[in-house]
Design a protein around this motif. Structure first.
Motif, PDB file in Angstrom:
ATOM      1  N   LEU A  87       0.931  -1.139  -0.004  1.00 31.22           N
ATOM      2  CA  LEU A  87      -0.025  -0.006  -0.047  1.00 31.22           C
ATOM      3  C   LEU A  87       0.871   1.023  -0.017  1.00 31.22           C
ATOM      4  N   ALA A  88       2.220   1.126   0.234  1.00 33.18           N
ATOM      5  CA  ALA A  88       2.762   2.440   0.627  1.00 33.18           C
ATOM      6  C   ALA A  88       3.142   3.270  -0.791  1.00 33.18           C
ATOM      7  N   PRO A  89       3.309   2.710  -1.918  1.00 34.33           N
ATOM      8  CA  PRO A  89       3.305   3.627  -3.018  1.00 34.33           C
ATOM      9  C   PRO A  89       1.924   4.197  -3.569  1.00 34.33           C
ATOM     10  N   ILE A  90       0.920   3.456  -3.291  1.00 33.81           N
ATOM     11  CA  ILE A  90      -0.496   3.915  -3.607  1.00 33.81           C
ATOM     12  C   ILE A  90      -0.815   4.997  -2.748  1.00 33.81           C
ATOM     13  N   ILE A  91      -0.767   4.674  -1.231  1.00 37.38           N
ATOM     14  CA  ILE A  91      -1.007   5.690  -0.387  1.00 37.38           C
ATOM     15  C   ILE A  91      -0.265   6.976  -0.492  1.00 37.38           C
ATOM     16  N   SER A  92       0.935   6.886  -0.842  1.00 34.80           N
ATOM     17  CA  SER A  92       1.855   7.947  -1.053  1.00 34.80           C
ATOM     18  C   SER A  92       1.697   8.771  -2.041  1.00 34.80           C
ATOM     19  N   ILE A  93       1.124   8.128  -3.284  1.00 37.72           N
ATOM     20  CA  ILE A  93       0.704   8.960  -4.465  1.00 37.72           C
ATOM     21  C   ILE A  93      -0.494   9.694  -3.918  1.00 37.72           C
ATOM     22  N   GLN A  94      -1.621   9.041  -3.472  1.00 36.95           N
ATOM     23  CA  GLN A  94      -2.877   9.868  -3.042  1.00 36.95           C
ATOM     24  C   GLN A  94      -2.740  10.678  -2.091  1.00 36.95           C
ATOM     25  N   LEU A  95      -1.926  10.687  -1.212  1.00 39.13           N
ATOM     26  CA  LEU A  95      -1.651  11.712  -0.165  1.00 39.13           C
ATOM     27  C   LEU A  95      -0.951  12.902  -0.887  1.00 39.13           C
ATOM     28  N   VAL A  96      -0.003  12.593  -1.651  1.00 38.79           N
ATOM     29  CA  VAL A  96       0.535  14.070  -2.513  1.00 38.79           C
ATOM     30  C   VAL A  96      -0.706  14.547  -3.352  1.00 38.79           C
ATOM     31  N   ARG A  97      -1.494  13.798  -4.109  1.00 41.87           N
ATOM     32  CA  ARG A  97      -2.387  14.202  -4.886  1.00 41.87           C
ATOM     33  C   ARG A  97      -3.550  15.011  -3.921  1.00 41.87           C
ATOM     34  N   ALA A  98      -3.822  14.666  -2.952  1.00 43.54           N
ATOM     35  CA  ALA A  98      -4.943  15.162  -2.222  1.00 43.54           C
ATOM     36  C   ALA A  98      -4.326  16.345  -1.483  1.00 43.54           C
ATOM     37  N   THR A  99      -3.180  16.557  -0.858  1.00 45.09           N
ATOM     38  CA  THR A  99      -2.576  17.494   0.029  1.00 45.09           C
ATOM     39  C   THR A  99      -1.648  18.422  -0.836  1.00 45.09           C
ATOM     40  N   GLY A 100      -1.168  18.160  -1.996  1.00 45.44           N
ATOM     41  CA  GLY A 100      -0.106  18.645  -2.759  1.00 45.44           C
ATOM     42  C   GLY A 100       1.338  19.019  -2.127  1.00 45.44           C
ATOM     43  N   THR A 101       1.484  18.256  -1.126  1.00 47.71           N
ATOM     44  CA  THR A 101       2.745  18.128  -0.398  1.00 47.71           C
ATOM     45  C   THR A 101       2.982  16.719   0.390  1.00 47.71           C
ATOM     46  N   ALA A 102       4.489  16.598   0.274  1.00 51.98           N
ATOM     47  CA  ALA A 102       4.870  15.236   0.525  1.00 51.98           C
ATOM     48  C   ALA A 102       4.986  15.275   2.057  1.00 51.98           C
ATOM     49  N   PHE A 103       4.714  16.259   2.839  1.00 53.63           N
ATOM     50  CA  PHE A 103       4.487  16.369   3.978  1.00 53.63           C
ATOM     51  C   PHE A 103       3.902  15.354   4.981  1.00 53.63           C
ATOM     52  N   ALA A 104       2.657  15.117   4.034  1.00 54.21           N
ATOM     53  CA  ALA A 104       1.592  14.117   4.249  1.00 54.21           C
ATOM     54  C   ALA A 104       2.456  12.576   4.267  1.00 54.21           C
ATOM     55  N   VAL A 105       3.285  12.312   3.302  1.00 49.10           N
ATOM     56  CA  VAL A 105       3.844  11.078   3.337  1.00 49.10           C
ATOM     57  C   VAL A 105       4.869  10.874   4.307  1.00 49.10           C
ATOM     58  N   SER A 106       5.537  11.852   4.619  1.00 50.16           N
ATOM     59  CA  SER A 106       6.263  11.704   5.840  1.00 50.16           C
ATOM     60  C   SER A 106       5.722  11.388   7.186  1.00 50.16           C
TER      61      SER A 106
END
Length: 451
Positions: free
Chosen positions: A392-411
């Motif tokens: 799930l990590a790559p899928i969730i990461s893509i969706q988090l950046v798409r939804a928030t516009g920032t990689a902070f959510a991935v961190s």
């Protein structure tokens, strides 16, 4: 504490230092080839599969769908763990490892022959999913057998180091996969790479498997399994007994691995999508960074495995988890600089924190289960966590950046996953001094002093 077959008077097959080294080398080479196959798919999913197998969707959605087919391998891994774990505990470790290597190699070779969407339409992604599922089955049975053989053949005082060598197969396989793709990317034009160049690494798997198979057929069966077999103590239904006798070990293994998996696939795989899709940099930048970071892991994983033999599994594992959680918040800002040297440095440090977790992880998980149930228990604990972590990590990461516009959510996502790992280590026993002949490691009075 359980009574071993040795104390009951059964004849026991002893492992000599030379045979132990042969097993460790065979395990390292075998797992390197298996992980090459597995990571090759992930790298191709990040770089080309979206365009070739889901061209009817816009770029980001196509990549997301490609990663969804990639996740199918993780879903298959627990099933592979159940199937091959059962036979590993029933008929022995060695023969099962031969089968898993053949299955993985054949599936990977076949991926290199699959026509694209432009040639056969929707049948193309369906075939891709089927072959990815077979890859997952093979890898689901591979990891447990390779690690257990290294542990059960080797010196009891060096189990952390011995078990870490199959773990080196992960960066070695990743290094090989990224290296082959990087070379092809440098040698071929964009159109040639998309047309036929991406197939070459998959077809190479057929040659590599022949080498790995020859080496694996030369090793002997585990002496600890031989004790169980000679004593007539083999489990009839290993998975059922794992659930009944080792529920704590299974939960600890799963939870301890989740954060490790999320961190690794964020640092080594999602980085490829982030660098090309979000930052707009050439794919060679991400491939080179992963290549160099994986090279450092080749030395760091056994170093941390050896350290866990001296100071314990839990302290080393916990320091790695805490370091990865902190570094996750520096990782993406450093990538955002666009500076290639900084990107490489960020990736090297990120994968070094993963090595601190991954070095002691194999011995830690294997030591949670008794010999007669070890293949099933270790495989299940490791592979189920893969669904919740790496799949799930790559899928969730893509969706988090798409939804928030920032990689902070991935961190933040990486932090939460690693907190699960730290909680599991807090409640786990220290396993480095356990007697592997024990019938039930959870009941041996192992130290539970907190990290």
């Amino acid at each position: 504490m359980g009574v071993s077959a040795r104390s009951r008077g059964y004849p026991v097959t002893m492992s000599t230092p030379s045979s132990a080294r042969r097993v460790i080398v065979a395990s390292l080479i075998g797992t390197s080839l298996e992980w090459y196959d597995f990571f090759l798919y992930g790298s191709a999913a990040a770089l080309v599969f979206g365009k070739l197998f889901f061209p009817q969707f816009e770029s980001l959605t196509g990549t997301l769908l490609a990663f969804t087919t990639y996740a199918v391998g993780f879903v298959a891994r627990p099933l592979g763990g159940v199937i091959f774990g059962h036979f590993g505990d029933r008929v022995g470790r060695r023969n099962v490892l031969v089968v898993t290597l053949l299955l993985m190699g054949a599936a990977t070779f076949a991926i290199g022959l699959v026509p694209t969407y432009a040639a056969i339409g929707v049948a193309a992604p369906i075939l891709l999913v089927l072959l990815r599922f077979l890859q997952g089955l093979g890898l689901g049975g591979e990891w447990g057998g390779a690690v257990i053989m290294s542990v059960e053949h080797g010196d009891s005082h060096r189990r952390g180091l011995n078990a870490s060598w199959p773990q080196v197969g992960v960066p070695a396989g990743n290094l090989l996969a990224a290296g082959v793709l990087w070379i092809l990317n440098a040698m071929l034009s964009e159109s040639a790479f998309l047309s036929w160049g991406w197939r070459i690494p998959f077809l190479l798997s057929g040659v590599l498997v022949v080498v790995g198979l020859w080496i694996r057929l030369t090793i002997t069966e585990s002496p600890l399994f031989a004790e169980v077999e000679q004593s007539g103590a083999k489990a009839k239904l290993p998975l059922v007994e794992v659930l009944r006798r080792h529920p704590r070990g299974l939960l600890v293994a799963m939870a301890a691995r989740i954060g490790t998996d999320v961190a690794f696939y964020t640092f080594s795989l999602y980085i490829l999508t982030y660098i090309t899709g979000t930052l707009g940099l050439p794919r060679s930048v991400g491939l080179a960074a992963v290549l160099i970071g994986s090279a450092f892991q080749l030395a760091l994983i056994p170093a941390f495995g050896a350290l866990s033999d001296r100071v314990g599994r839990r302290p080393v594992y916990a320091i790695g988890a805490a370091s990865a959680a902190i570094w996750a918040f520096a990782f993406f800002p450093l990538l955002d600089t666009g500076n290639r040297a900084v990107i490489v440095l960020a990736t090297v440090i990120a994968l070094a924190t993963h090595a601190a977790m991954y070095g002691p992880q194999a011995a830690f998980i294997v030591e949670l289960f008794s010999t007669r149930l070890r293949y099933s228990g270790a495989s299940m604990g490791y592979q189920i966590a893969g669904i919740l972590g790496g799949a799930l990590a790559p899928i969730i990461s893509i969706q988090l950046v798409r939804a928030t516009g920032t990689a902070f959510a991935v961190s933040a996502y990486v932090l939460v996953a690693l907190l699960i790992t730290l909680v599991a280590l807090w409640f786990a026993p220290e396993t480095s001094r356990l007697d592997l002949h024990a019938e039930h490691p959870d009941a041996t009075g192992a130290s539970t002093h907190r990290v």
